[in-house]
Design a protein around this motif. Structure first.
Motif, PDB file in Angstrom:
ATOM      1  N   GLY A 159     -16.667  16.811   1.899  1.00  9.31           N
ATOM      2  CA  GLY A 159     -16.964  17.450   0.618  1.00  9.31           C
ATOM      3  C   GLY A 159     -15.948  17.118  -0.464  1.00  9.31           C
ATOM      4  N   VAL A 160     -14.976  16.266  -0.146  1.00  4.52           N
ATOM      5  CA  VAL A 160     -13.993  15.830  -1.140  1.00  4.52           C
ATOM      6  C   VAL A 160     -14.634  14.687  -1.938  1.00  4.52           C
ATOM      7  CG1 VAL A 160     -11.702  14.825  -1.487  1.00  4.52           C
ATOM      8  CG2 VAL A 160     -12.074  16.455   0.385  1.00  4.52           C
ATOM      9  N   PRO A 161     -14.570  14.721  -3.278  1.00  3.75           N
ATOM     10  CA  PRO A 161     -15.194  13.654  -4.068  1.00  3.75           C
ATOM     11  C   PRO A 161     -14.679  12.262  -3.680  1.00  3.75           C
ATOM     12  CG  PRO A 161     -14.466  15.445  -5.490  1.00  3.75           C
ATOM     13  CD  PRO A 161     -13.926  15.729  -4.122  1.00  3.75           C
ATOM     14  N   VAL A 162     -15.577  11.287  -3.724  1.00  2.00           N
ATOM     15  CA  VAL A 162     -15.229   9.916  -3.360  1.00  2.00           C
ATOM     16  C   VAL A 162     -14.070   9.397  -4.189  1.00  2.00           C
ATOM     17  CG1 VAL A 162     -16.121   7.595  -3.891  1.00  2.00           C
ATOM     18  CG2 VAL A 162     -17.230   8.920  -2.196  1.00  2.00           C
ATOM     19  N   ALA A 163     -14.044   9.716  -5.472  1.00  2.00           N
ATOM     20  CA  ALA A 163     -12.953   9.245  -6.335  1.00  2.00           C
ATOM     21  C   ALA A 163     -11.609   9.785  -5.840  1.00  2.00           C
ATOM     22  CB  ALA A 163     -13.200   9.672  -7.777  1.00  2.00           C
ATOM     23  N   ARG A 164     -11.573  11.025  -5.375  1.00  2.00           N
ATOM     24  CA  ARG A 164     -10.326  11.603  -4.862  1.00  2.00           C
ATOM     25  C   ARG A 164      -9.931  10.939  -3.554  1.00  2.00           C
ATOM     26  NH1 ARG A 164      -5.593  12.378  -5.149  1.00  2.00           N
ATOM     27  NH2 ARG A 164      -4.639  14.130  -4.101  1.00  2.00           N
ATOM     28  N   ILE A 165     -10.926  10.664  -2.683  1.00  2.00           N
ATOM     29  CA  ILE A 165     -10.654   9.962  -1.416  1.00  2.00           C
ATOM     30  C   ILE A 165     -10.065   8.591  -1.713  1.00  2.00           C
ATOM     31  CG2 ILE A 165     -11.715   8.922   0.636  1.00  2.00           C
ATOM     32  CD1 ILE A 165     -11.662  11.899   0.945  1.00  2.00           C
ATOM     33  N   GLN A 166     -10.644   7.887  -2.674  1.00  2.00           N
ATOM     34  CA  GLN A 166     -10.127   6.566  -3.037  1.00  2.00           C
ATOM     35  C   GLN A 166      -8.719   6.660  -3.609  1.00  2.00           C
ATOM     36  OE1 GLN A 166     -13.435   5.369  -5.506  1.00  2.00           O
ATOM     37  NE2 GLN A 166     -14.374   4.197  -3.835  1.00  2.00           N
ATOM     38  N   GLY A 167      -8.439   7.730  -4.352  1.00  2.00           N
ATOM     39  CA  GLY A 167      -7.090   7.956  -4.846  1.00  2.00           C
ATOM     40  C   GLY A 167      -6.108   8.188  -3.707  1.00  2.00           C
ATOM     41  N   LEU A 168      -6.533   8.939  -2.684  1.00  2.00           N
ATOM     42  CA  LEU A 168      -5.678   9.171  -1.508  1.00  2.00           C
ATOM     43  C   LEU A 168      -5.423   7.867  -0.754  1.00  2.00           C
ATOM     44  CD1 LEU A 168      -7.187  12.538  -0.199  1.00  2.00           C
ATOM     45  CD2 LEU A 168      -4.992  12.203  -1.357  1.00  2.00           C
ATOM     46  N   ILE A 169      -6.438   7.018  -0.697  1.00  2.00           N
ATOM     47  CA  ILE A 169      -6.260   5.711  -0.056  1.00  2.00           C
ATOM     48  C   ILE A 169      -5.188   4.920  -0.801  1.00  2.00           C
ATOM     49  CG2 ILE A 169      -7.341   3.461   0.381  1.00  2.00           C
ATOM     50  CD1 ILE A 169      -9.976   5.028   0.932  1.00  2.00           C
ATOM     51  N   SER A 170      -5.288   4.910  -2.123  1.00  2.00           N
ATOM     52  CA  SER A 170      -4.310   4.182  -2.936  1.00  2.00           C
ATOM     53  C   SER A 170      -2.908   4.768  -2.759  1.00  2.00           C
ATOM     54  CB  SER A 170      -4.733   4.245  -4.405  1.00  2.00           C
ATOM     55  OG  SER A 170      -3.826   3.539  -5.190  1.00  2.00           O
ATOM     56  N   GLU A 171      -2.798   6.109  -2.722  1.00  2.00           N
ATOM     57  CA  GLU A 171      -1.490   6.767  -2.564  1.00  2.00           C
ATOM     58  C   GLU A 171      -0.865   6.474  -1.201  1.00  2.00           C
ATOM     59  OE1 GLU A 171      -2.015  10.967  -3.254  1.00  2.00           O
ATOM     60  OE2 GLU A 171      -3.044  10.584  -5.160  1.00  2.00           O
ATOM     61  N   ASN A 172      -1.698   6.235  -0.197  1.00  2.00           N
ATOM     62  CA  ASN A 172      -1.199   6.010   1.160  1.00  2.00           C
ATOM     63  C   ASN A 172      -1.194   4.545   1.556  1.00  2.00           C
ATOM     64  OD1 ASN A 172      -0.657   8.730   2.593  1.00  2.00           O
ATOM     65  ND2 ASN A 172      -2.492   9.059   1.369  1.00  2.00           N
ATOM     66  N   THR A 173      -1.368   3.653   0.580  1.00  2.00           N
ATOM     67  CA  THR A 173      -1.313   2.220   0.845  1.00  2.00           C
ATOM     68  C   THR A 173       0.126   1.744   0.704  1.00  2.00           C
ATOM     69  OG1 THR A 173      -3.577   1.868   0.072  1.00  2.00           O
ATOM     70  CG2 THR A 173      -2.130  -0.056   0.113  1.00  2.00           C
ATOM     71  N   LEU A 174       0.625   1.125   1.754  1.00  2.00           N
ATOM     72  CA  LEU A 174       1.985   0.592   1.766  1.00  2.00           C
ATOM     73  C   LEU A 174       1.942  -0.855   1.306  1.00  2.00           C
ATOM     74  CD1 LEU A 174       2.901   1.947   5.292  1.00  2.00           C
ATOM     75  CD2 LEU A 174       3.473   2.988   3.104  1.00  2.00           C
ATOM     76  N   ARG A 175       2.736  -1.155   0.302  1.00  2.00           N
ATOM     77  CA  ARG A 175       2.804  -2.520  -0.207  1.00  2.00           C
ATOM     78  C   ARG A 175       4.216  -3.026  -0.006  1.00  2.00           C
ATOM     79  NH1 ARG A 175      -0.741   0.286  -3.218  1.00  2.00           N
ATOM     80  NH2 ARG A 175      -2.726  -0.707  -3.680  1.00  2.00           N
ATOM     81  N   GLY A 176       4.329  -4.197   0.534  1.00  2.00           N
ATOM     82  CA  GLY A 176       5.651  -4.746   0.773  1.00  2.00           C
ATOM     83  C   GLY A 176       5.551  -6.236   0.955  1.00  2.00           C
ATOM     84  N   ILE A 177       6.347  -6.742   1.886  1.00  2.00           N
ATOM     85  CA  ILE A 177       6.374  -8.175   2.159  1.00  2.00           C
ATOM     86  C   ILE A 177       5.078  -8.617   2.824  1.00  2.00           C
ATOM     87  CG2 ILE A 177       7.560  -9.995   3.436  1.00  2.00           C
ATOM     88  CD1 ILE A 177      10.124  -8.304   3.108  1.00  2.00           C
ATOM     89  N   ALA A 178       4.601  -7.812   3.779  1.00  2.00           N
ATOM     90  CA  ALA A 178       3.384  -8.154   4.524  1.00  2.00           C
ATOM     91  C   ALA A 178       2.153  -7.732   3.728  1.00  2.00           C
ATOM     92  CB  ALA A 178       3.414  -7.465   5.879  1.00  2.00           C
TER      93      ALA A 178
END
Length: 197
Positions: A159-178
């Protein structure tokens, strides 16, 4: 002969003290250094004082009802009994099958069809990391593409809006060397917290 026996016993006692007492005690003392403690304890993630998993070991969550599945899922394990079933996190390993092996290709296709059905998409849209097991089978991360594929289902069920889920995905995406990766445990915890809030 007796001289050699005593020399051997002295070496045995000294090495036992060094490797059995001094070294383990030294490692334990170093593990108590502030900043190293969480790594030494296995990177345990806690919520409300309870251990809920590890930052470094991916365990695929099991939905009580597969048709009402609120979880993001990890990569499959080569040791799982069924193609997408959870594996035992106390053991890990790869299949050691070549990419051209008929059995391997059959399992990959079965995984692809199962995931496509679960997510309501065409099998061609399923990313590679969703159907191929890693060397350990315990990866804590998935690709952002695999997380995005699962987002509409998770949004629908929670029941969480898709836009919020996508925001959580972005917040929990680790960006680094790999390559970028999404920690599945942290993402699932974030979705649960958003759903409760």
């Amino acid at each position: 002969m007796l001289k050699q026996v005593w020399a051997g016993l002295r070496v045995l006692v000294v090495l036992t003290v060094i490797t059995g007492i001094v070294y383990p005690l030294g490692v334990w003392v170093v593990s108590r250094v502030p900043g190293l403690e969480s790594n030494a304890e296995g990177s345990i993630v806690t919520q409300n004082g309870q251990a809920v998993g590890s930052d470094l070991i991916g365990v695929d969550p099991v939905a009580a009802d597969p048709n009402n599945d609120p979880w993001f899922h990890t990569r499959p394990s080569a040791l799982a009994k069924d193609p997408l079933g959870p594996a035992d996190p106390s053991s890990s390993g790869a299949s050691n099958k070549a990419a051209t092996n008929e059995d391997y290709l059959k399992v990959v296709q079965e995984r692809k069809d199962t995931i496509a059905k679960r997510e309501g998409v065409d099998p061609s849209q399923v990313p590679a990391d969703a159907v191929t097991a890693s060397g350990s089978g315990l990866d804590p991360q998935i690709s952002p593409a695999y997380a995005q594929l699962q987002a509409p289902r998770v949004a629908r069920v929670t029941g969480v809006p898709v836009a919020r889920i996508q925001g959580l995905i972005s917040e929990n995406t680790l960006r680094g060397i790999a390559e970028p990766g999404v920690n599945v445990l942290k993402l699932n915890l974030a979705v649960q917290a958003t759903k409760r809030g």
